[in-house]
Write a protein that holds these residues in place. Structure first.
Motif, PDB file in Angstrom:
ATOM      1  N   VAL A  14       8.060 -16.512 -37.566  1.00 16.88           N
ATOM      2  CA  VAL A  14       8.466 -17.862 -37.172  1.00 16.88           C
ATOM      3  C   VAL A  14       9.002 -18.557 -38.425  1.00 16.88           C
ATOM      4  O   VAL A  14       8.289 -18.681 -39.419  1.00 16.88           O
ATOM      5  CB  VAL A  14       7.278 -18.676 -36.618  1.00 16.88           C
ATOM      6  N   LEU A  15      10.244 -18.962 -38.383  1.00 13.88           N
ATOM      7  CA  LEU A  15      10.855 -19.628 -39.538  1.00 13.88           C
ATOM      8  C   LEU A  15      11.105 -21.081 -39.170  1.00 13.88           C
ATOM      9  O   LEU A  15      11.517 -21.376 -38.044  1.00 13.88           O
ATOM     10  CB  LEU A  15      12.170 -18.942 -39.906  1.00 13.88           C
ATOM     11  N   GLU A  16      10.855 -21.978 -40.110  1.00  8.79           N
ATOM     12  CA  GLU A  16      11.064 -23.407 -39.838  1.00  8.79           C
ATOM     13  C   GLU A  16      12.334 -23.900 -40.514  1.00  8.79           C
ATOM     14  O   GLU A  16      12.624 -23.508 -41.646  1.00  8.79           O
ATOM     15  CB  GLU A  16       9.869 -24.206 -40.337  1.00  8.79           C
ATOM     16  N   ASN A  17      13.050 -24.760 -39.803  1.00 10.70           N
ATOM     17  CA  ASN A  17      14.299 -25.332 -40.305  1.00 10.70           C
ATOM     18  C   ASN A  17      15.240 -24.269 -40.875  1.00 10.70           C
ATOM     19  O   ASN A  17      15.790 -24.421 -41.957  1.00 10.70           O
ATOM     20  CB  ASN A  17      14.003 -26.404 -41.365  1.00 10.70           C
ATOM     21  N   GLU A  18      15.373 -23.200 -40.124  1.00 12.00           N
ATOM     22  CA  GLU A  18      16.174 -22.053 -40.570  1.00 12.00           C
ATOM     23  C   GLU A  18      17.649 -22.255 -40.171  1.00 12.00           C
ATOM     24  O   GLU A  18      17.957 -22.447 -38.994  1.00 12.00           O
ATOM     25  CB  GLU A  18      15.613 -20.781 -39.917  1.00 12.00           C
ATOM     26  N   PRO A  19      18.564 -22.201 -41.156  1.00 14.71           N
ATOM     27  CA  PRO A  19      19.993 -22.348 -40.818  1.00 14.71           C
ATOM     28  C   PRO A  19      20.458 -21.240 -39.870  1.00 14.71           C
ATOM     29  O   PRO A  19      20.234 -20.061 -40.142  1.00 14.71           O
ATOM     30  CB  PRO A  19      20.698 -22.216 -42.172  1.00 14.71           C
ATOM     31  N   LEU A  20      21.100 -21.639 -38.776  1.00 17.66           N
ATOM     32  CA  LEU A  20      21.505 -20.644 -37.782  1.00 17.66           C
ATOM     33  C   LEU A  20      22.816 -19.958 -38.155  1.00 17.66           C
ATOM     34  O   LEU A  20      23.177 -18.960 -37.541  1.00 17.66           O
ATOM     35  CB  LEU A  20      21.591 -21.296 -36.400  1.00 17.66           C
ATOM     36  N   ALA A  21      23.512 -20.499 -39.154  1.00 17.27           N
ATOM     37  CA  ALA A  21      24.771 -19.870 -39.597  1.00 17.27           C
ATOM     38  C   ALA A  21      24.545 -18.389 -39.908  1.00 17.27           C
ATOM     39  O   ALA A  21      25.414 -17.559 -39.664  1.00 17.27           O
ATOM     40  CB  ALA A  21      25.310 -20.597 -40.825  1.00 17.27           C
ATOM     41  N   ARG A  22      23.345 -18.061 -40.409  1.00 21.35           N
ATOM     42  CA  ARG A  22      23.029 -16.673 -40.757  1.00 21.35           C
ATOM     43  C   ARG A  22      22.927 -15.768 -39.542  1.00 21.35           C
ATOM     44  O   ARG A  22      22.884 -14.553 -39.668  1.00 21.35           O
ATOM     45  CB  ARG A  22      21.665 -16.616 -41.453  1.00 21.35           C
ATOM     46  N   TYR A  23      22.779 -16.377 -38.381  1.00 22.96           N
ATOM     47  CA  TYR A  23      22.504 -15.584 -37.176  1.00 22.96           C
ATOM     48  C   TYR A  23      23.644 -15.659 -36.163  1.00 22.96           C
ATOM     49  O   TYR A  23      23.452 -15.338 -34.998  1.00 22.96           O
ATOM     50  CB  TYR A  23      21.189 -16.065 -36.523  1.00 22.96           C
ATOM     51  N   THR A  24      24.801 -16.144 -36.585  1.00 25.94           N
ATOM     52  CA  THR A  24      25.959 -16.158 -35.678  1.00 25.94           C
ATOM     53  C   THR A  24      27.124 -15.457 -36.352  1.00 25.94           C
ATOM     54  O   THR A  24      27.254 -15.495 -37.585  1.00 25.94           O
ATOM     55  CB  THR A  24      26.406 -17.602 -35.326  1.00 25.94           C
ATOM     56  N   THR A  25      27.972 -14.833 -35.546  1.00 21.47           N
ATOM     57  CA  THR A  25      29.126 -14.119 -36.123  1.00 21.47           C
ATOM     58  C   THR A  25      30.169 -15.093 -36.657  1.00 21.47           C
ATOM     59  O   THR A  25      31.070 -14.693 -37.382  1.00 21.47           O
ATOM     60  CB  THR A  25      29.777 -13.183 -35.078  1.00 21.47           C
ATOM     61  N   TYR A  26      30.067 -16.375 -36.286  1.00 21.90           N
ATOM     62  CA  TYR A  26      30.954 -17.398 -36.842  1.00 21.90           C
ATOM     63  C   TYR A  26      30.548 -17.786 -38.267  1.00 21.90           C
ATOM     64  O   TYR A  26      31.293 -18.434 -38.989  1.00 21.90           O
ATOM     65  CB  TYR A  26      30.891 -18.661 -35.974  1.00 21.90           C
ATOM     66  N   ARG A  27      29.276 -17.474 -38.606  1.00 17.22           N
ATOM     67  CA  ARG A  27      28.686 -17.908 -39.884  1.00 17.22           C
ATOM     68  C   ARG A  27      28.710 -19.440 -39.990  1.00 17.22           C
ATOM     69  O   ARG A  27      28.965 -20.012 -41.047  1.00 17.22           O
ATOM     70  CB  ARG A  27      29.426 -17.288 -41.083  1.00 17.22           C
ATOM     71  N   ILE A  28      28.493 -20.075 -38.844  1.00 18.24           N
ATOM     72  CA  ILE A  28      28.509 -21.544 -38.756  1.00 18.24           C
ATOM     73  C   ILE A  28      27.249 -21.963 -37.992  1.00 18.24           C
ATOM     74  O   ILE A  28      26.832 -21.266 -37.069  1.00 18.24           O
ATOM     75  CB  ILE A  28      29.743 -22.026 -37.951  1.00 18.24           C
ATOM     76  N   GLY A  29      26.692 -23.122 -38.347  1.00 24.09           N
ATOM     77  CA  GLY A  29      25.598 -23.668 -37.536  1.00 24.09           C
ATOM     78  C   GLY A  29      24.481 -24.231 -38.383  1.00 24.09           C
ATOM     79  O   GLY A  29      24.035 -23.615 -39.356  1.00 24.09           O
ATOM     80  N   GLY A  30      24.012 -25.414 -38.010  1.00 22.14           N
ATOM     81  CA  GLY A  30      22.905 -26.065 -38.700  1.00 22.14           C
ATOM     82  C   GLY A  30      21.569 -25.407 -38.345  1.00 22.14           C
ATOM     83  O   GLY A  30      21.532 -24.381 -37.663  1.00 22.14           O
ATOM     84  N   PRO A  31      20.457 -26.003 -38.811  1.00 16.49           N
ATOM     85  CA  PRO A  31      19.149 -25.348 -38.673  1.00 16.49           C
ATOM     86  C   PRO A  31      18.509 -25.468 -37.285  1.00 16.49           C
ATOM     87  O   PRO A  31      18.771 -26.410 -36.544  1.00 16.49           O
ATOM     88  CB  PRO A  31      18.290 -26.106 -39.690  1.00 16.49           C
ATOM     89  N   ALA A  32      17.669 -24.484 -36.997  1.00 16.39           N
ATOM     90  CA  ALA A  32      16.789 -24.564 -35.815  1.00 16.39           C
ATOM     91  C   ALA A  32      15.465 -25.133 -36.309  1.00 16.39           C
ATOM     92  O   ALA A  32      15.004 -24.750 -37.396  1.00 16.39           O
ATOM     93  CB  ALA A  32      16.551 -23.180 -35.237  1.00 16.39           C
ATOM     94  N   ARG A  33      14.864 -26.031 -35.505  1.00 15.73           N
ATOM     95  CA  ARG A  33      13.533 -26.536 -35.886  1.00 15.73           C
ATOM     96  C   ARG A  33      12.582 -25.363 -36.096  1.00 15.73           C
ATOM     97  O   ARG A  33      11.903 -25.257 -37.101  1.00 15.73           O
ATOM     98  CB  ARG A  33      13.029 -27.486 -34.791  1.00 15.73           C
ATOM     99  N   TYR A  34      12.549 -24.463 -35.123  1.00 17.49           N
ATOM    100  CA  TYR A  34      11.827 -23.192 -35.274  1.00 17.49           C
ATOM    101  C   TYR A  34      12.741 -22.054 -34.854  1.00 17.49           C
ATOM    102  O   TYR A  34      13.417 -22.175 -33.816  1.00 17.49           O
ATOM    103  CB  TYR A  34      10.589 -23.130 -34.373  1.00 17.49           C
TER     104      TYR A  34
END
Ligand SMILES: Cc1cc2nc3c(=O)[nH]c(=O)nc-3n(C[C@H](O)[C@H](O)[C@H](O)COP(=O)(O)OP(=O)(O)OC[C@H]3O[C@@H](n4cnc5c(N)ncnc54)[C@H](O)[C@@H]3O)c2cc1C
Length: 296
Positions: A14-34
């Motif tokens: 479980v990761l907190e405030n994890e940037p979602l850019a790392r998990y999309t093929t766009y390499r774009i996206g702010g953090p997920a709360r969890y």
């Protein structure tokens, strides 16, 4: 004060405030709360409990290859279905596949085992769960044709096995609704592995030549509108190839791809999407519908 970290023990992470850019093929996206990376189905239930107990929204993520996550991120629990939920088994001509298995791996393994049906999905860079949920497809084939049963989990953690006849599929969509796909059974047909491998080689070469394979993107941004011309042809004819806003650009190789040239924000991509939509409506008289899912 932010709420304390979850006390429930997960087998996965479980990761907190994890940037979602790392998990999309766009390499774009702010953090997920969890961001929950479940190791098994029990972890998925715990992730849903976490969302429920904190009154947070939740969202299922695969390989993030059809997603545009906004710059502000997602203020809830993102459940990423991947390793641990990526079973692959052949029983006769039936493939039993975990939702976390990457689709290219599914295509390769079934072809090597001598079964046809999903071989043409070799270049779809998502998970089986995303593909089954979205009815992904290409080169005249789609998941709807091979799925015989889907195992889902609802928001309360309840499992259900849905036979194909209870699922309605359309072009790039299903009626599965607010569920998490955990597993699917696929009906395949025997075919010589060498023939399937040769076809896959040809399809991959076609993709490398005709799509921006090495640039961050989400594949097709718009659905094909169903008329004589594809979304890509319409955008091209509207003169938009290469059109750029910030770091987002309509690919010069394939006009239905918007690529991140390195510094694109979600806001750049959204502005460019709006510009393309308006220009195509005005010049070509066609309203384009989004294929990419916008999150956040
Ligand atoms: C270079 C490139 C080429 C592409 N080519 C094609 C193509 O030829 N054909 C095609 O159809 N698509 C294509 N795509 C788009 C994309 O790969 C597919 O739509 C893919 O099936 C999405 O899977 P994913 O795991 O990445 O889903 P994500 O992008 O993570 O999620 C997409 C949607 O599916 C939902 N979802 C994901 N996993 C699950 C699950 N387990 N249970 C319930 N819902 C879930 C998400 O909530 C979201 O709504 C391409 C993308 C790229 C980047």
């Amino acid at each position: 004060m932010p709420p304390p970290a979850p006390k429930v023990k997960f087998r996965g992470r479980v990761l907190e405030n994890e940037p979602l850019a790392r998990y999309t093929t766009y390499r774009i996206g702010g953090p997920a709360r969890y961001l929950v990376l479940p190791a098994d189905a029990d972890d998925v239930v715990k992730a849903l409990d976490l969302a429920q107990s904190r009154g947070l929204p939740w969202f299922v993520l695969g390989l993030g290859s059809n997603l545009l996550v906004k710059d502000t991120g997602f203020p809830g629990v993102v459940i990423r279905i991947g390793k641990g939920l990526d079973r692959f088994e052949m029983k006769g001509a039936t493939a039993i596949v975990g939702a976390g298995l990457p689709t290219p791996l599914l295509a390769r393994r079934t072809a090597e085992a001598g079964f046809a049906g999903v071989e043409r999905f070799i270049g779809i860079p998502g998970t089986v769960g995303g593909g089954v949920y979205m009815n992904a497809g290409c080169h005249g084939a789609e998941f709807a044709e091979v799925v015989t049963e889907v195992t889902t989990m609802d928001a309360k953690g309840k499992l259900k096995q849905l036979p194909r006849k209870q699922i309605s599929y359309k072009y790039r969509s299903s009626n599965l609704g607010t569920v998490i796909v955990l597993e699917a059974k696929l009906a395949l047909i025997e075919e010589p592995p060498a023939k399937l491998k040769e076809l896959q080689g040809r399809l991959l070469r076609w993709r490398k030549a005709g799509t921006p394979f090495d640039q961050p993107c989400c594949g097709s941004v718009f659905k094909n509108p169903g008329g004589p011309r594809t979304a890509g042809a319409l955008i091209d004819e509207a003169g938009l190839k290469g059109f750029t806003i910030g770091g987002a650009q309509v690919s010069a190789l394939h006009a239905n791809y918007i690529v991140n040239t390195g510094t694109a924000t979600a806001s750049d991509v959204l502005k460019l999407i709006e510009h393309v939509r308006k220009t195509v409506a005005k010049k070509m008289g066609v309203e384009l519908e989004l294929e990419v899912k916008v999150v956040g």
